[in-house]
Write a protein that holds these residues in place. Structure first.
Motif, short mmCIF file in Angstrom:
data_model
loop_
_atom_site.label_atom_id
_atom_site.label_comp_id
_atom_site.label_asym_id
_atom_site.label_seq_id
_atom_site.Cartn_x
_atom_site.Cartn_y
_atom_site.Cartn_z
N UNK A 10 3.64 9.16 2.86
CA UNK A 10 3.97 10.34 3.68
C UNK A 10 4.65 9.99 5.00
N UNK A 11 4.70 8.70 5.32
CA UNK A 11 5.34 8.24 6.55
C UNK A 11 6.67 7.56 6.24
N UNK A 12 6.62 6.59 5.31
CA UNK A 12 7.82 5.82 5.00
C UNK A 12 8.84 6.62 4.19
N UNK A 13 8.34 7.46 3.26
CA UNK A 13 9.24 8.03 2.28
C UNK A 13 9.70 6.92 1.34
N UNK A 14 10.86 7.08 0.70
CA UNK A 14 11.37 6.04 -0.18
C UNK A 14 12.80 5.69 0.18
N UNK A 15 13.21 4.48 -0.20
CA UNK A 15 14.61 4.04 -0.09
C UNK A 15 15.03 3.59 -1.47
N UNK A 16 15.82 4.41 -2.14
CA UNK A 16 16.18 4.19 -3.53
C UNK A 16 17.67 3.89 -3.67
N UNK A 17 18.01 2.98 -4.55
CA UNK A 17 19.41 2.67 -4.84
C UNK A 17 20.08 3.80 -5.60
N UNK A 31 0.84 -1.20 0.00
CA UNK A 31 0.00 0.00 0.00
C UNK A 31 0.88 1.25 0.00
N UNK A 32 1.81 1.30 -0.95
CA UNK A 32 2.79 2.37 -1.00
C UNK A 32 2.21 3.77 -0.92
N UNK A 87 12.97 7.29 -15.19
CA UNK A 87 11.77 7.86 -15.81
C UNK A 87 10.72 8.20 -14.76
N UNK A 88 10.57 7.33 -13.76
CA UNK A 88 9.60 7.58 -12.69
C UNK A 88 9.99 8.82 -11.88
N UNK A 89 11.28 8.95 -11.62
CA UNK A 89 11.78 10.12 -10.89
C UNK A 89 11.47 11.41 -11.65
N UNK A 90 11.73 11.41 -12.92
CA UNK A 90 11.48 12.59 -13.75
C UNK A 90 9.98 12.89 -13.80
N UNK A 91 9.16 11.85 -13.94
CA UNK A 91 7.71 12.05 -14.02
C UNK A 91 7.15 12.62 -12.72
N UNK A 92 7.57 12.07 -11.59
CA UNK A 92 7.05 12.53 -10.30
C UNK A 92 7.48 13.96 -10.00
N UNK A 93 8.71 14.32 -10.37
CA UNK A 93 9.19 15.66 -10.09
C UNK A 93 8.59 16.72 -11.01
N UNK A 94 8.14 16.31 -12.17
CA UNK A 94 7.54 17.26 -13.11
C UNK A 94 6.02 17.35 -12.97
N UNK A 95 5.44 16.49 -12.17
CA UNK A 95 3.98 16.47 -12.00
C UNK A 95 3.54 17.76 -11.30
N UNK A 137 -1.14 12.44 2.93
CA UNK A 137 -1.00 13.52 1.97
C UNK A 137 -1.53 13.05 0.62
N UNK A 138 -2.27 13.91 -0.06
CA UNK A 138 -2.88 13.53 -1.33
C UNK A 138 -2.75 14.67 -2.33
N UNK A 139 -2.47 14.36 -3.62
CA UNK A 139 -2.25 13.02 -4.17
C UNK A 139 -0.92 12.43 -3.70
N UNK A 140 -0.84 11.12 -3.74
CA UNK A 140 0.35 10.43 -3.25
C UNK A 140 1.03 9.69 -4.41
N UNK A 141 1.97 8.83 -4.09
CA UNK A 141 2.72 8.08 -5.09
C UNK A 141 3.17 6.76 -4.48
N UNK A 142 3.63 5.85 -5.32
CA UNK A 142 4.14 4.57 -4.85
C UNK A 142 5.67 4.64 -4.75
N UNK A 143 6.24 4.60 -3.56
CA UNK A 143 7.70 4.69 -3.42
C UNK A 143 8.44 3.55 -4.12
N UNK A 144 7.75 2.44 -4.40
CA UNK A 144 8.41 1.29 -5.02
C UNK A 144 8.97 1.62 -6.39
N UNK A 145 8.38 2.59 -7.09
CA UNK A 145 8.86 2.91 -8.45
C UNK A 145 10.22 3.58 -8.43
N UNK A 146 10.69 3.98 -7.25
CA UNK A 146 12.01 4.62 -7.13
C UNK A 146 13.05 3.72 -6.49
N UNK A 147 12.68 2.48 -6.17
CA UNK A 147 13.57 1.61 -5.39
C UNK A 147 14.81 1.16 -6.15
#
Length: 485
Positions: A86-93, A80-81, A190-198, A172-182
């Motif tokens: 808004x709590x976990x944030x992301x952990x990206x390589x 349920x990313x 591409x996911x990083x660029x899309x989320x930052x330009x939204x 927080x809404x709208x939200x996102x799935x942190x898994x796409x940045x893992x």
């Protein structure tokens, strides 16, 4: 012949000494330089060579680790990313860590020395402890209710337990799935660029990192300041408040959405959110006492962490009387996060005491043994206890008879305050719909939850009824979830 053998042995010994000296130079003297060299991937490979610890909500993990079979072996996964982002944030390589993934990284990655009874042995052998867990204070039902209540609309919800400061919901809404940045693939970039330009900024944590004009919900602070300062001694006595009210030193007049605000008592003015009454009360209290009360509630605190940082909510202390009047109704430069406004409601519910909010209950080893706990936290008195009693009554009146009837819960005592915050050039933007509240169950000895809701794109008519019509039902759902847990 013996002499030649002896010379060869000495030469070999010198070579061995030189080798040892060089090895010592590299491993001790220059170790830091090699460790920090961007070309050295050993630390990165070691970091992802084992499973990362989990973030737990209600005793169940909302994170995980997936074996990719690649050089950077384990990749972060989320359950349920968007709900918990808004709590976990992301952990990206590639892009690092944020929020709890960042503040709890030492435990989650297994590098915290408290995870092992023999940290010096691990340093010598370069062994790494299994990743530990971070146990949150969240209430799963409340988090779900807040997320579903917003329904994808821009906004945020924060809920806390008044008597402890435990954060029960943070959405927080709208939200996102942190898994796409893992991972570290092209798809991750591409996911990083899309989320930052939204333009809707799904990675912005609106609950703790975005400040809004709090509008009429700030009248809770103004009413408390007026009562504490003795400007109001009887909540049912008429105030000397003209309608319309001319801002001091200007020809600008302030009006109300409805009638009946001229010289209204504090009780009536709070119940129907009379701007003119509270603007004049703020001026009568004065900037020094208004600022002191606001700061006692938590405004102008740049050091708040839960454990990740929270954007400071602000009350301008260098204003003239006209600006103070507007600041006292939650406009001008007054700004607040949803978490801050939940703290305001919690202070009223908790006898005037502000408990600093916190999100992490404890950290544990992978076996569940406790590593650290949240510990005792300081308490700040935002208002006199007698003032808190009267403020509870005023907030209850809003729900039973005023603009917040949509927050009423059968069998429970609920207090609330609606708010509509104008913004944009010439106040042309769609008003933000606010609602702050607290609730106490029929069998509870004290209030169990305080909530703040803000909806950015309410698309409703102006006026305080907007907060009651749009934000109050969301707050009610969250409060019901906590009381029913």
């Amino acid at each position: 012949m013996t002499r030649y053998i002896r010379h060869a042995a000495v030469f070999c010994a010198l070579l061995l000494v030189a080798l040892l000296v060089n090895a010592t130079r590299i491993q001790v003297v220059q170790a830091g330089r090699y460790d920090d060299n961007p070309a050295n991937r050993r630390a990165t490979i070691a970091r992802y060579d084992q499973k990362r610890g989990d973030i737990l909500v209600g005793g169940k993990p909302v994170t995980g680790s997936r074996d990719t079979g690649e050089q950077l072996r384990y990749e972060r996964t989320y359950t349920n990313g968007p709900l918990y982002a808004p709590v976990t944030g992301f952990a990206s390589q590639v892009y690092g860590t944020t929020l709890l993934e960042h503040s709890g990284d030492a435990v989650l990655s297994g590098t915290d020395p408290l995870l092992t009874p023999f940290p010096l042995w691990n340093d010598l052998t370069r062994a790494q402890s299994p990743g530990g867990n971070v146990v949150t204070t969240l209430n799963r039902a409340a988090q779900q209710a807040a997320y579903e209540g917003l329904g994808g609309r821009k906004g945020a919800v924060a809920a806390v337990e008044p008597s402890t400061g435990r954060v029960l919901a943070l959405v927080s809404s709208p939200s996102y799935d942190p898994a796409v940045l893992s991972g570290n693939s092209a798809a991750t970039e591409r996911s990083w660029a899309r989320l930052n330009s939204d333009p809707d900024k799904p990675m912005l944590n609106r609950a703790v990192r975005q400040t809004y004009p709090p509008g009429s919900t700030f009248k809770v602070v103004t009413a408390a300041a007026a009562l504490d300062a003795g400007v109001v001694t009887d909540v049912d006595k008429p105030t000397d408040s003209p309608d319309p009210y001319t801002l001091p030193g200007t020809s600008t007049t302030l009006t109300n959405e409805g009638d009946g605000c001229a010289d209204a008592s504090l009780r009536a003015a709070f119940e129907w959110s009379c701007n003119t009454v509270f603007a004049k009360l703020g001026v009568d209290v004065g900037v020094a006492d208004m600022a002191a009360t606001a700061e006692d509630f938590g405004f102008n605190d740049a050091g708040l962490r839960i454990p990740f940082s929270v954007a400071p909510s602000t009350f301008d202390t260098s204003v003239d009387k006209a600006q103070l009047a507007l600041s006292s109704i939650g406009q001008y430069n007054t700004r607040a996060t949803p978490l801050q406004m939940a703290m305001v409601a919690a202070a009223v519910a908790n006898g005037g005491q502000v408990r600093p909010p916190y999100l992490v209950e404890r950290t544990t080893t992978d076996d569940g043994d406790t590593v650290s706990t949240s510990g005792s936290r300081p308490v700040r008195q935002a208002m006199h206890p007698a003032t808190a009693v009267r403020m509870k009554e005023l907030m209850e009146d809003v729900v039973t008879e005023g603009t917040g009837t949509n927050a009423a819960i059968p069998g429970a005592t609920v207090g609330g305050k609606t708010g509509t915050a104008q913004h944009g050039l010439g106040n042309s933007g769609t008003p933000y719909a606010w609602f702050v509240s607290w609730a106490q169950g029929e069998r509870d000895l004290e209030p169990k939850v305080a909530v703040a809701v803000v909806v950015e794109d309410a698309s409703a008519d102006r006026g305080d009824i907007t907060g009651g019509g749009v934000a109050a039902p969301i707050a009610r759902a969250v409060m019901e979830a906590v009381l029913g847990s």
